[in-house]
Design a protein around this motif. Sequence first.
Motif, mmCIF file in Angstrom:
data_model
loop_
_atom_site.group_PDB
_atom_site.id
_atom_site.type_symbol
_atom_site.label_atom_id
_atom_site.label_comp_id
_atom_site.label_asym_id
_atom_site.label_seq_id
_atom_site.Cartn_x
_atom_site.Cartn_y
_atom_site.Cartn_z
ATOM 1 N N VAL A 205 18.317 14.223 41.943
ATOM 2 C CA VAL A 205 18.983 13.114 42.653
ATOM 3 C C VAL A 205 20.125 12.560 41.820
ATOM 4 O O VAL A 205 21.053 11.944 42.355
ATOM 5 N N THR A 206 20.090 12.771 40.503
ATOM 6 C CA THR A 206 21.108 12.232 39.606
ATOM 7 C C THR A 206 22.232 13.225 39.300
ATOM 8 O O THR A 206 23.094 12.944 38.459
ATOM 9 N N THR A 207 22.265 14.376 39.957
ATOM 10 C CA THR A 207 23.251 15.406 39.628
ATOM 11 C C THR A 207 24.688 14.909 39.814
ATOM 12 O O THR A 207 24.956 14.070 40.675
ATOM 13 N N ASN A 208 25.591 15.475 39.016
ATOM 14 C CA ASN A 208 27.016 15.180 39.218
ATOM 15 C C ASN A 208 27.704 16.224 40.091
ATOM 16 O O ASN A 208 28.895 16.116 40.379
ATOM 17 N N GLY A 209 26.958 17.266 40.489
ATOM 18 C CA GLY A 209 27.493 18.257 41.415
ATOM 19 C C GLY A 209 28.293 19.378 40.796
ATOM 20 O O GLY A 209 28.702 20.313 41.496
ATOM 21 N N ASP A 210 28.525 19.330 39.482
ATOM 22 C CA ASP A 210 29.306 20.365 38.812
ATOM 23 C C ASP A 210 28.449 21.623 38.659
ATOM 24 O O ASP A 210 27.410 21.594 37.999
ATOM 25 N N LEU A 211 28.895 22.734 39.262
ATOM 26 C CA LEU A 211 28.101 23.958 39.238
ATOM 27 C C LEU A 211 27.843 24.444 37.815
ATOM 28 O O LEU A 211 26.767 24.963 37.515
ATOM 29 N N THR A 212 28.789 24.255 36.925
ATOM 30 C CA THR A 212 28.652 24.810 35.570
ATOM 31 C C THR A 212 27.599 24.091 34.736
ATOM 32 O O THR A 212 27.124 24.648 33.743
ATOM 33 N N THR A 213 27.238 22.874 35.128
ATOM 34 C CA THR A 213 26.219 22.131 34.381
ATOM 35 C C THR A 213 24.935 21.941 35.186
ATOM 36 O O THR A 213 24.039 21.220 34.752
ATOM 37 N N LYS A 214 24.840 22.597 36.329
ATOM 38 C CA LYS A 214 23.651 22.485 37.181
ATOM 39 C C LYS A 214 22.419 23.016 36.450
ATOM 40 O O LYS A 214 22.473 24.074 35.803
ATOM 41 N N GLU A 215 21.303 22.318 36.536
ATOM 42 C CA GLU A 215 20.073 22.788 35.907
ATOM 43 C C GLU A 215 19.670 24.146 36.485
ATOM 44 O O GLU A 215 19.662 24.341 37.702
ATOM 45 N N GLY A 216 19.345 25.073 35.604
ATOM 46 C CA GLY A 216 18.898 26.392 36.042
ATOM 47 C C GLY A 216 20.014 27.354 36.378
ATOM 48 O O GLY A 216 19.741 28.478 36.806
ATOM 49 N N ILE A 217 21.272 26.961 36.189
ATOM 50 C CA ILE A 217 22.376 27.870 36.502
ATOM 51 C C ILE A 217 22.570 28.842 35.346
ATOM 52 O O ILE A 217 22.324 28.508 34.179
#
Length: 289
Positions: A259-271
């Motif tokens: 819920v707290t994500t900033n939406g940046d794909l490069t820093t997404k958890e598990g990416i």
Amino acid sequence: MYELSNDHVSIVISSKGAELQSIYRKDTGIEYLWSGNPAFWGKKSPVLFPIVGGLKNNRYTFKGKEYAMGRHGFARDRVFTMSKQTDDAITFSLKSDDETKAIYPFDFIFSINYQLIAHQVKVSYQIENIGDEELYCSVGAHPAFAVPLLADTSFEDYYLQFEQKETAPIWPLSDEGLLLSTPTDFFLQEDTIALRKSLFYGDALVFKSLQSNSISILSDKHPHGIKVSYANFPFMGIWSTKDADFVCIEPWCGIADAVTTNGDLTTKEGIHPIAPKTMMNRSWAIEVF
């Protein structure tokens, strides 16, 4: 549909999503996959790529540009090409095109290989970055197993057996399918979960810190069951839709947005970043008995 068979097991795979449709054991006549009844859930074993779970507002950003993508990505709804078949294995491939690049701006070849080894189905994923810049992705499995396996047993006659005793919380999901900030206590040096329909009324059980590399579906009423083995899949989801006769055991190399994500794909958890002209490989297996 494509069929693969050995002396013990036969499987059927659809070119749509390269999705398993059947795992059938010849000596017992048992079908191990869920029927796909659309009144509950119309899929059987979708692949999750290039994301696992949902994105906040179904959006993400990459290099300052915003993109829209639905839960679990697009691979499960695309038609794969059957690229290779031998007596005991079959490979399906999906290549990026203008349609995928409109929502996921990377050049890739995503291949799924199914191999029969005695009573086991080995599933391998290969993501090849054929572009000139780093690619970011997640991949995961979503197989739904029939519970009960035998007609004279009930859902509650089964349990999940973990390889190791676990002390691990679960991560609750919001109504939008996003990970909440605080986990909930679940395992305390335990290695089994007794199955009951109400267990999944609040959505999936999501784990981030399991020690086990396998989970089995077993019953004390008969000797038959399923063992899902996985390694290098740091996340696990266990799920069923309300009151359905199946359980999904889902090894994930990725996870839903928080819920707290900033939406940046490069820093997404598990990416996972994949360098140009290189690839990522992951595999897991289903043993039926």
